[in-house]
Design a protein around this motif. Sequence first.
Motif: not given
Length: 84
Positions: A3-4, A7-8, A11, A14, A46, A49-50, A53
Amino acid sequence: MNNFKGTQFPKAVMLHAVFFYVRYAVSYRDLEEIMAERGLNVDHATLNRWVVKFSPLISANAQSRKRATANSWRMDETCIRVRG
């Protein structure tokens, strides 16, 4: 954990942020400052959200890797005196 995609941030960054939030009692704004000290400009929303998720994914991955406990157990003999 695929699911990465898209992404900006990398991994590892995050996952480190999510681990740090879950492991230690810090707020999102404190975590935002910690990440800024390390040279990463990440907003607290952000980070929220991380955590929302990725923490269930990390938890499920950890549960699947956890060793099973023994199915049987033994108890030593016990002597219980009743009325005396």
